[in-house]
Design a protein around this motif. Sequence first.
Motif, PDB file in Angstrom:
ATOM      1  N   PRO A   5       0.807  -1.228   0.000  1.00 53.63           N
ATOM      2  CA  PRO A   5       0.000   0.000   0.000  1.00 53.63           C
ATOM      3  C   PRO A   5       0.836   1.273   0.000  1.00 53.63           C
ATOM      4  N   SER A   6       2.069   1.191   0.495  1.00 57.31           N
ATOM      5  CA  SER A   6       2.920   2.377   0.477  1.00 57.31           C
ATOM      6  C   SER A   6       3.293   2.781  -0.943  1.00 57.31           C
ATOM      7  N   GLY A   7       3.115   1.868  -1.904  1.00 57.83           N
ATOM      8  CA  GLY A   7       3.444   2.164  -3.294  1.00 57.83           C
ATOM      9  C   GLY A   7       2.324   2.841  -4.058  1.00 57.83           C
ATOM     10  N   ILE A   8       1.143   3.001  -3.432  1.00 59.31           N
ATOM     11  CA  ILE A   8       0.029   3.685  -4.102  1.00 59.31           C
ATOM     12  C   ILE A   8       0.399   5.149  -4.325  1.00 59.31           C
ATOM     13  N   VAL A   9       0.226   5.624  -5.546  1.00 60.00           N
ATOM     14  CA  VAL A   9       0.654   6.969  -5.927  1.00 60.00           C
ATOM     15  C   VAL A   9      -0.550   7.902  -5.982  1.00 60.00           C
ATOM     16  N   VAL A  10      -0.458   9.031  -5.260  1.00 59.88           N
ATOM     17  CA  VAL A  10      -1.463  10.097  -5.317  1.00 59.88           C
ATOM     18  C   VAL A  10      -0.727  11.408  -5.518  1.00 59.88           C
ATOM     19  N   ASN A  11      -0.947  12.054  -6.660  1.00 60.43           N
ATOM     20  CA  ASN A  11      -0.240  13.293  -6.965  1.00 60.43           C
ATOM     21  C   ASN A  11      -1.159  14.459  -7.281  1.00 60.43           C
ATOM     22  N   ASP A  12      -2.459  14.237  -7.344  1.00 57.27           N
ATOM     23  CA  ASP A  12      -3.358  15.287  -7.808  1.00 57.27           C
ATOM     24  C   ASP A  12      -4.753  15.017  -7.248  1.00 57.27           C
ATOM     25  N   ILE A  13      -5.375  16.036  -6.636  1.00 55.01           N
ATOM     26  CA  ILE A  13      -6.724  15.851  -6.095  1.00 55.01           C
ATOM     27  C   ILE A  13      -7.707  16.862  -6.681  1.00 55.01           C
ATOM     28  N   ARG A  14      -7.302  17.545  -7.774  1.00 57.96           N
ATOM     29  CA  ARG A  14      -8.209  18.500  -8.411  1.00 57.96           C
ATOM     30  C   ARG A  14      -9.423  17.789  -8.995  1.00 57.96           C
ATOM     31  N   ARG A  15     -10.502  18.549  -9.201  1.00 60.65           N
ATOM     32  CA  ARG A  15     -11.602  18.033 -10.008  1.00 60.65           C
ATOM     33  C   ARG A  15     -11.055  17.794 -11.408  1.00 60.65           C
ATOM     34  N   ASP A  16     -11.343  16.611 -11.978  1.00 63.21           N
ATOM     35  CA  ASP A  16     -10.782  16.193 -13.266  1.00 63.21           C
ATOM     36  C   ASP A  16      -9.261  16.098 -13.190  1.00 63.21           C
ATOM     37  N   PHE A  17      -8.786  15.381 -12.169  1.00 63.71           N
ATOM     38  CA  PHE A  17      -7.346  15.203 -11.954  1.00 63.71           C
ATOM     39  C   PHE A  17      -6.680  14.522 -13.154  1.00 63.71           C
ATOM     40  N   GLU A  18      -5.380  14.719 -13.274  1.00 64.81           N
ATOM     41  CA  GLU A  18      -4.604  14.165 -14.378  1.00 64.81           C
ATOM     42  C   GLU A  18      -4.270  12.703 -14.085  1.00 64.81           C
ATOM     43  N   THR A  19      -4.796  11.791 -14.897  1.00 64.05           N
ATOM     44  CA  THR A  19      -4.640  10.360 -14.643  1.00 64.05           C
ATOM     45  C   THR A  19      -3.229   9.860 -14.913  1.00 64.05           C
ATOM     46  N   THR A  20      -2.418  10.635 -15.608  1.00 65.72           N
ATOM     47  CA  THR A  20      -1.035  10.221 -15.873  1.00 65.72           C
ATOM     48  C   THR A  20      -0.263  10.035 -14.585  1.00 65.72           C
ATOM     49  N   TYR A  21      -0.677  10.721 -13.534  1.00 67.91           N
ATOM     50  CA  TYR A  21       0.144  10.826 -12.344  1.00 67.91           C
ATOM     51  C   TYR A  21      -0.054   9.731 -11.305  1.00 67.91           C
TER      52      TYR A  21
ATOM     53  N   GLN B 268     -12.083  13.485  -8.026  1.00 64.93           N
ATOM     54  CA  GLN B 268     -13.156  13.204  -8.984  1.00 64.93           C
ATOM     55  C   GLN B 268     -12.726  13.534 -10.408  1.00 64.93           C
ATOM     56  N   ARG B 269     -13.087  12.637 -11.333  1.00 62.46           N
ATOM     57  CA  ARG B 269     -12.870  12.868 -12.760  1.00 62.46           C
ATOM     58  C   ARG B 269     -14.016  12.209 -13.506  1.00 62.46           C
ATOM     59  N   ASP B 270     -14.584  12.909 -14.485  1.00 64.32           N
ATOM     60  CA  ASP B 270     -15.697  12.337 -15.240  1.00 64.32           C
ATOM     61  C   ASP B 270     -15.651  12.833 -16.679  1.00 64.32           C
ATOM     62  N   SER B 271     -16.384  12.145 -17.531  1.00 65.11           N
ATOM     63  CA  SER B 271     -16.477  12.557 -18.931  1.00 65.11           C
ATOM     64  C   SER B 271     -17.715  11.930 -19.550  1.00 65.11           C
TER      65      SER B 271
END
Length: 736
Positions: free
Chosen positions: A105-121, A149-152
């Motif tokens: 679980p320490s390897g889970i990456v979170v780099n962005d929490i904006r609405r429509d966050f960038e999934t590359t990260y 949150q991200r949606d389309s």
Amino acid sequence: MSDRALFRRNSWRLTVLLLPLAAWSQTPAARESKPVRVAVAKRTDQKIKLDGVLDEPAWQTTEVTGGYTQQDPEEGQPSTEYTEVRILYDPDNLYFGIVAHDRTPSGIVVNDIRRDFETTYEDYVTVYLDTFHDRSNGYYFATSAIGGQRDSQFSDQGRVNNMNWDGSWYVEARRNEGGFTAEFAIPFKTLRFSEAKQQVWGVNFTRRIRRRNESTYWSPSPRRYGATRSIPYAGDLIGIENVEPSRNFQVKPYGLTGVQRFASQGKVAERQLEGGLDVKYGVTPGLSLDLTVNTDFSETDVDTQQVNLTRFSTFFPEKREFFLENSGLFQLGTLTRNEGLLFQSRTIGLENGNPIPILGGVRLTGHAGRNYLGVLNMQTRSKDTTPATNFTVARLKRSILRGSDVGMMFLNRQSRLPDDYNRAFGADTNLLFFQTDLRISGALARTLTPGLTGNDRIGKVEAELQNSLLRFFTSYVDVGTDFNPEMGYVQRTGRRFIHDEFSARPRFSSESRLGRWKILDVFATMSADQVLFSSGGTEEKSLNPSVNVTLLDGTTFDWNYTHDFERIMKTFNVSGVNDSGDRVSLKVPVGDYRSDRGSFSFASDRSRPFSGNIGYDWGDYYNGTEKSLTLGVRYHYSYRFRTSFTYTRNHVDLPQGSLHTDQTGLTAEYTFNPKMSLSSFIQYNNQSDQLSSNIRFRLIHHPLSDIFLVYNELRDRAKQTRDWGLSLKYTRLISF
């Protein structure tokens, strides 16, 4: 050259493309129907508390949907981590409970929490819903490990993906010692679906494990298709019964106050105080009516400046929210901006980048059965020398066979001045065979403009054939000399464009290496382009081999080479700054030019705190040479703060002199939480000698309801002027 002779010259392209079809169609994998996976939703009367913890007893009564399969990096292999999905619903909401197990679980990456966050990260999980079960249109909802949150909204079998669509839905996620969990609540009134008592939807679930660059799908789809393109391969969602679609009546008023000054137009500071209204109503389960009054776009991001060293006008994409929803429906066939775009919404309410006030408009979009409809009517006010103008677009498509469609389109621009109008109409078709492996598309359109009586038509046909290894593509476009889409975009008229492309994407195992680096993907492409004058003769011809290598950590390398011939029929100028710092303009004379150019670029793993990119382009430039250097640096301190810097220099040497252009951009953003952020964007290029700044604060105080505080400034150093504006805008969505 006659049309018949031209057809004979180019008919080999389609022949070569279709030669493999007979063998392809005999491949068992092309005809095999794999069993459809099924997920079951269970009704509950229990209140679900959305906290990212699946501790309500109702969750334990549902079926567990699991068994994910890799698309990358080992296509067809089981996911390296187990993911399970549970599904509940009540009269108001559809719930998804996702448990993403992770042995590290320490390897889970979170780099962005904006609405429509960038999934590359980062790591994330997604839900795809095809609510009319047509294997073509639907919705995408995603969340990160801590609830971003991200949606389309997607259409045309996922080929058109509108990432700017925002729906009203809720999600909470939490990391724990075994991975992370997420709870989605998607109101039924956010979705469009039929009135059937027993619903059957298409559904798919995906998960991204960033540290391994691993993408996994619950219902597998071929690696050659991206995320939304997987919808034809989705499973079935059953169990939803006696849920009635909402008419989704929404009212969204806004209030705006501020001050602005356009010194470049000789104006003093002006105060703003105004308001407007947007209304949305579900006319039928599939059709949505939108109304707007006194439309305002003050919260919109500014355009990214572009340095232009070509003889063609610059194209800017649409960023205004009102025009983005269902925007794919208003695209005629596969016409692209380089050949001829029949409709581009930036022609409404903008002139040379400056806003023209919009009085109001109406839009009806959606589908009824197998018919897809889009109608748009907007009315602008007069401003300075620009008269009040009405813009109308009507689009109709009908699904045929499985995944194919035919359609037609009509456009009209009409001002209050006599004979100031422009009309266009066209038809298109998109035919798919073997699910999506073979595609043949075509479009034909014409325009009507006072004073233009010549060839005002455009036509295009293209074909694409692909499997997991190879892709063949060919297209032919004929643009008439008087084709004039004033509600669209055309780069050149009186031309015929021919494009052929062959690409290969070999599969690699996770142990394949480039030196010490593990390889994820290699794309090798050979493309050829030819541009012919309608009257005969070649204007351009080019051959372009390229290779893209993606490593397992997300690092990319690109190499391109271009051998080109170009015939210049009219002198044009390129501008910039010379070595003494003076602004200069150099002429490129009429003549035939042959050139050879090469380029190389590198981009590092963007999931790391520090990442960057570098690109270098060099070679012939008409009767001289050009070198171009691009640099980019990105840094994110945490998932809250990120900043980036970009720089591009072009240096041109011609017999009559030398010049260079510089373009820089600086962005910074701080995200307080998924609902509140502060961002800034500063850019400068010495070709226009303009410095622009945009600072924007956003607070989502209620679902789809915002407070914006925006400051824009444009300094024109050549004219010694400064335009600026400060605005505060409040919106509130009221649902009935």
